[in-house]
Design a protein around this motif. Structure first.
Motif, PDB file in Angstrom:
ATOM      1  N   CYS A 146       0.844  -1.204   0.000  1.00  0.00           N
ATOM      2  CA  CYS A 146       0.000   0.000   0.000  1.00  0.00           C
ATOM      3  C   CYS A 146       0.874   1.246   0.000  1.00  0.00           C
ATOM      4  CB  CYS A 146      -0.965  -0.010   1.174  1.00  0.00           C
ATOM      5  SG  CYS A 146      -2.139  -1.379   1.139  1.00  0.00           S
ATOM      6  N   PHE A 147       1.830   1.270  -0.959  1.00  0.00           N
ATOM      7  CA  PHE A 147       2.739   2.391  -1.143  1.00  0.00           C
ATOM      8  C   PHE A 147       3.719   2.555   0.010  1.00  0.00           C
ATOM      9  CE2 PHE A 147      -1.096   3.281  -3.608  1.00  0.00           C
ATOM     10  CZ  PHE A 147      -0.537   3.312  -4.877  1.00  0.00           C
ATOM     11  N   GLU A 148       3.968   1.492   0.750  1.00  0.00           N
ATOM     12  CA  GLU A 148       5.045   1.453   1.716  1.00  0.00           C
ATOM     13  C   GLU A 148       6.125   0.514   1.194  1.00  0.00           C
ATOM     14  OE1 GLU A 148       3.440   0.230   5.430  1.00  0.00           O
ATOM     15  OE2 GLU A 148       2.353   2.102   5.778  1.00  0.00           O
ATOM     16  N   ASP A 149       7.342   0.721   1.643  1.00  0.00           N
ATOM     17  CA  ASP A 149       8.436  -0.135   1.208  1.00  0.00           C
ATOM     18  C   ASP A 149       8.157  -1.587   1.603  1.00  0.00           C
ATOM     19  OD1 ASP A 149       9.529   2.241   0.447  1.00  0.00           O
ATOM     20  OD2 ASP A 149      11.095   2.280   1.978  1.00  0.00           O
ATOM     21  N   VAL A 150       8.538  -2.506   0.728  1.00  0.00           N
ATOM     22  CA  VAL A 150       8.370  -3.933   0.976  1.00  0.00           C
ATOM     23  C   VAL A 150       9.747  -4.573   0.983  1.00  0.00           C
ATOM     24  CG1 VAL A 150       7.326  -6.091   0.199  1.00  0.00           C
ATOM     25  CG2 VAL A 150       6.104  -3.929  -0.139  1.00  0.00           C
ATOM     26  N   ASP A 151      10.101  -5.256   2.068  1.00  0.00           N
ATOM     27  CA  ASP A 151      11.430  -5.842   2.223  1.00  0.00           C
ATOM     28  C   ASP A 151      11.394  -7.363   2.119  1.00  0.00           C
ATOM     29  OD1 ASP A 151      12.607  -3.351   2.649  1.00  0.00           O
ATOM     30  OD2 ASP A 151      12.273  -3.447   4.817  1.00  0.00           O
ATOM     31  N   PHE A 152      12.283  -7.912   1.304  1.00  0.00           N
ATOM     32  CA  PHE A 152      12.576  -9.340   1.267  1.00  0.00           C
ATOM     33  C   PHE A 152      13.936  -9.505   1.939  1.00  0.00           C
ATOM     34  CE2 PHE A 152       9.305  -8.950  -1.790  1.00  0.00           C
ATOM     35  CZ  PHE A 152       8.775 -10.203  -2.048  1.00  0.00           C
ATOM     36  N   GLU A 153      13.959 -10.168   3.081  1.00  0.00           N
ATOM     37  CA  GLU A 153      15.186 -10.254   3.865  1.00  0.00           C
ATOM     38  C   GLU A 153      16.132 -11.318   3.307  1.00  0.00           C
ATOM     39  OE1 GLU A 153      13.928 -10.916   7.896  1.00  0.00           O
ATOM     40  OE2 GLU A 153      13.715  -8.761   8.271  1.00  0.00           O
ATOM     41  N   VAL A 154      17.403 -10.969   3.242  1.00  0.00           N
ATOM     42  CA  VAL A 154      18.454 -11.913   2.845  1.00  0.00           C
ATOM     43  C   VAL A 154      19.037 -12.500   4.122  1.00  0.00           C
ATOM     44  CG1 VAL A 154      20.640 -12.204   1.631  1.00  0.00           C
ATOM     45  CG2 VAL A 154      18.951 -10.538   0.798  1.00  0.00           C
ATOM     46  N   LYS A 155      18.987 -13.812   4.232  1.00  0.00           N
ATOM     47  CA  LYS A 155      19.366 -14.467   5.482  1.00  0.00           C
ATOM     48  C   LYS A 155      20.416 -15.547   5.254  1.00  0.00           C
ATOM     49  CE  LYS A 155      14.996 -13.777   7.976  1.00  0.00           C
ATOM     50  NZ  LYS A 155      15.582 -13.187   9.200  1.00  0.00           N
ATOM     51  N   ALA A 156      21.081 -15.908   6.340  1.00  0.00           N
ATOM     52  CA  ALA A 156      21.973 -17.069   6.326  1.00  0.00           C
ATOM     53  C   ALA A 156      21.131 -18.327   6.120  1.00  0.00           C
ATOM     54  CB  ALA A 156      22.756 -17.153   7.626  1.00  0.00           C
ATOM     55  N   LEU A 157      21.779 -19.439   5.831  1.00  0.00           N
ATOM     56  CA  LEU A 157      21.055 -20.665   5.520  1.00  0.00           C
ATOM     57  C   LEU A 157      20.199 -21.163   6.674  1.00  0.00           C
ATOM     58  CD1 LEU A 157      23.688 -22.658   3.414  1.00  0.00           C
ATOM     59  CD2 LEU A 157      21.686 -21.394   2.610  1.00  0.00           C
ATOM     60  N   ASN A 158      20.582 -20.830   7.896  1.00  0.00           N
ATOM     61  CA  ASN A 158      19.768 -21.259   9.044  1.00  0.00           C
ATOM     62  C   ASN A 158      18.529 -20.387   9.238  1.00  0.00           C
ATOM     63  OD1 ASN A 158      20.764 -18.873  10.136  1.00  0.00           O
ATOM     64  ND2 ASN A 158      22.111 -19.885  11.613  1.00  0.00           N
ATOM     65  N   GLU A 159      18.401 -19.345   8.408  1.00  0.00           N
ATOM     66  CA  GLU A 159      17.262 -18.426   8.424  1.00  0.00           C
ATOM     67  C   GLU A 159      17.141 -17.637   9.732  1.00  0.00           C
ATOM     68  OE1 GLU A 159      13.593 -20.189   7.195  1.00  0.00           O
ATOM     69  OE2 GLU A 159      14.447 -21.085   5.378  1.00  0.00           O
ATOM     70  N   MET A 160      18.183 -17.641  10.524  1.00  0.00           N
ATOM     71  CA  MET A 160      18.148 -16.948  11.813  1.00  0.00           C
ATOM     72  C   MET A 160      18.718 -15.528  11.713  1.00  0.00           C
ATOM     73  SD  MET A 160      16.638 -19.065  13.751  1.00  0.00           S
ATOM     74  CE  MET A 160      16.918 -18.315  15.351  1.00  0.00           C
ATOM     75  N   SER A 161      19.854 -15.376  11.053  1.00  0.00           N
ATOM     76  CA  SER A 161      20.503 -14.064  10.986  1.00  0.00           C
ATOM     77  C   SER A 161      20.241 -13.402   9.633  1.00  0.00           C
ATOM     78  CB  SER A 161      22.014 -14.203  11.211  1.00  0.00           C
ATOM     79  OG  SER A 161      22.577 -15.088  10.268  1.00  0.00           O
ATOM     80  N   THR A 162      19.922 -12.108   9.670  1.00  0.00           N
ATOM     81  CA  THR A 162      19.663 -11.320   8.469  1.00  0.00           C
ATOM     82  C   THR A 162      20.918 -10.553   8.090  1.00  0.00           C
ATOM     83  OG1 THR A 162      17.323 -11.074   9.061  1.00  0.00           O
ATOM     84  CG2 THR A 162      18.221  -9.512   7.459  1.00  0.00           C
ATOM     85  N   ILE A 163      21.348 -10.694   6.837  1.00  0.00           N
ATOM     86  CA  ILE A 163      22.574 -10.033   6.400  1.00  0.00           C
ATOM     87  C   ILE A 163      22.318  -8.955   5.354  1.00  0.00           C
ATOM     88  CG2 ILE A 163      23.911 -12.111   6.889  1.00  0.00           C
ATOM     89  CD1 ILE A 163      24.116 -12.474   3.816  1.00  0.00           C
ATOM     90  N   GLY A 164      21.082  -8.825   4.895  1.00  0.00           N
ATOM     91  CA  GLY A 164      20.769  -7.827   3.882  1.00  0.00           C
ATOM     92  C   GLY A 164      19.306  -7.889   3.513  1.00  0.00           C
ATOM     93  N   LYS A 165      18.953  -7.227   2.424  1.00  0.00           N
ATOM     94  CA  LYS A 165      17.562  -7.254   1.984  1.00  0.00           C
ATOM     95  C   LYS A 165      17.448  -6.778   0.540  1.00  0.00           C
ATOM     96  CE  LYS A 165      16.584  -2.679   3.991  1.00  0.00           C
ATOM     97  NZ  LYS A 165      15.713  -1.917   4.932  1.00  0.00           N
ATOM     98  N   ILE A 166      16.363  -7.208  -0.087  1.00  0.00           N
ATOM     99  CA  ILE A 166      15.936  -6.678  -1.379  1.00  0.00           C
ATOM    100  C   ILE A 166      14.649  -5.917  -1.116  1.00  0.00           C
ATOM    101  CG2 ILE A 166      15.127  -7.215  -3.711  1.00  0.00           C
ATOM    102  CD1 ILE A 166      16.873  -9.695  -3.657  1.00  0.00           C
ATOM    103  N   SER A 167      14.614  -4.645  -1.452  1.00  0.00           N
ATOM    104  CA  SER A 167      13.481  -3.798  -1.099  1.00  0.00           C
ATOM    105  C   SER A 167      12.807  -3.237  -2.335  1.00  0.00           C
ATOM    106  CB  SER A 167      13.933  -2.630  -0.220  1.00  0.00           C
ATOM    107  OG  SER A 167      14.536  -3.096   0.965  1.00  0.00           O
ATOM    108  N   LYS A 168      11.471  -3.249  -2.313  1.00  0.00           N
ATOM    109  CA  LYS A 168      10.682  -2.510  -3.285  1.00  0.00           C
ATOM    110  C   LYS A 168      10.398  -1.152  -2.657  1.00  0.00           C
ATOM    111  CE  LYS A 168       7.483  -1.112  -6.190  1.00  0.00           C
ATOM    112  NZ  LYS A 168       7.756  -0.606  -7.527  1.00  0.00           N
ATOM    113  N   TYR A 169      10.891  -0.090  -3.297  1.00  0.00           N
ATOM    114  CA  TYR A 169      10.750   1.249  -2.734  1.00  0.00           C
ATOM    115  C   TYR A 169       9.532   1.956  -3.323  1.00  0.00           C
ATOM    116  CZ  TYR A 169      15.563   0.849  -1.010  1.00  0.00           C
ATOM    117  OH  TYR A 169      16.707   0.460  -0.376  1.00  0.00           O
TER     118      TYR A 169
END
Length: 219
Positions: A146-169
């Motif tokens: 709804c016109f807010e940024d949408v983040d897809f988180e980039v994570k380690a293989l264990n899915e626990m730690s976030t190291i980055g993201k792909i964002s729709k701005y």
């Protein structure tokens, strides 16, 4: 040429991808070949990307269409190729999950983006050239922001730690650099393997096609 590509991406921890919308598509709603600019966080253009497919695929297959995206430098020399086969788009049937291949330089496999089955969340695995799992990408339950940024988180293989993201701005710092079209940002560790950075660009294209392809009509 490839050494210049290596240097450009090696020093970046943030990549901006800006889609150029053709006048015909904006006015009539007719799908034309997607064109993108790839820039650093300051908005300085580094490369162009052009989608190759036919009119039938673009207008009838739309979000599930096959494509080849060729990324070239300002002289027109191709440096990265992204290939996606035609596959049905359904989260309920694992046999229809999406996959694409990234080559960098063209003809040399850099890695793959593979969709993982999940009944609730968009999930993808980033693989290297040997199809070994490297990273995970996990999107939100609702991708319509709804016109807010949408983040897809980039994570380690264990899915626990976030190291980055792909964002729709939809808003934010890119408004000072871009017009109101499809803008994406990739934030990754600066020391990430350059080939995996190229694969992350492919993941961004896939996410755009799967979740935001038709969103431009609402802008």
């Amino acid at each position: 040429t490839y050494h210049l590509v290596y240097f450009f991406f090696k020093q970046l921890d943030r990549i901006i991808i800006h889609q150029q919308v053709e006048l015909l598509e904006a006015v009539l709603g007719t799908e034309t070949s997607s064109k993108y600019e790839i820039k650093n966080h300051l908005g300085q253009r580094g490369y162009f990307a052009v989608e190759e497919n036919d009119c039938f695929d673009r207008n009838l297959c739309s979000p599930i269409r096959s494509f080849t995206i060729r990324i070239a430098d300002t002289t027109g020399r191709e440096v990265i190729t992204v290939n996606r086969p035609l596959r049905c788009n359904s989260c309920w049937f694992p046999c229809f999950l999406q996959e694409l291949e990234v080559q960098s330089p063209p003809g040399t496999i850099a890695g793959y983006v593979v969709q993982n089955w999940d009944p609730f969340l968009p999930k993808f695995t980033i693989q290297n050239e040997s199809k070994e799992d490297v990273l995970k990408i996990i999107g939100p339950y609702v991708t319509c922001g709804c016109f807010e940024d949408v983040d897809f988180e980039v994570k380690a293989l264990n899915e626990m730690s976030t190291i980055g993201k792909i964002s729709k701005y939809w808003s934010g710092f890119v408004n000072n650099v871009f017009t109101n079209t499809a803008n994406f940002g990739i934030q990754i560790p600066v020391d990430l393997d350059v080939r995996i950075k190229a694969v992350m660009i492919g993941a961004c294209f896939l996410i755009d096609l799967m979740f935001f392809e038709n969103s431009l009509n609402g802008l």
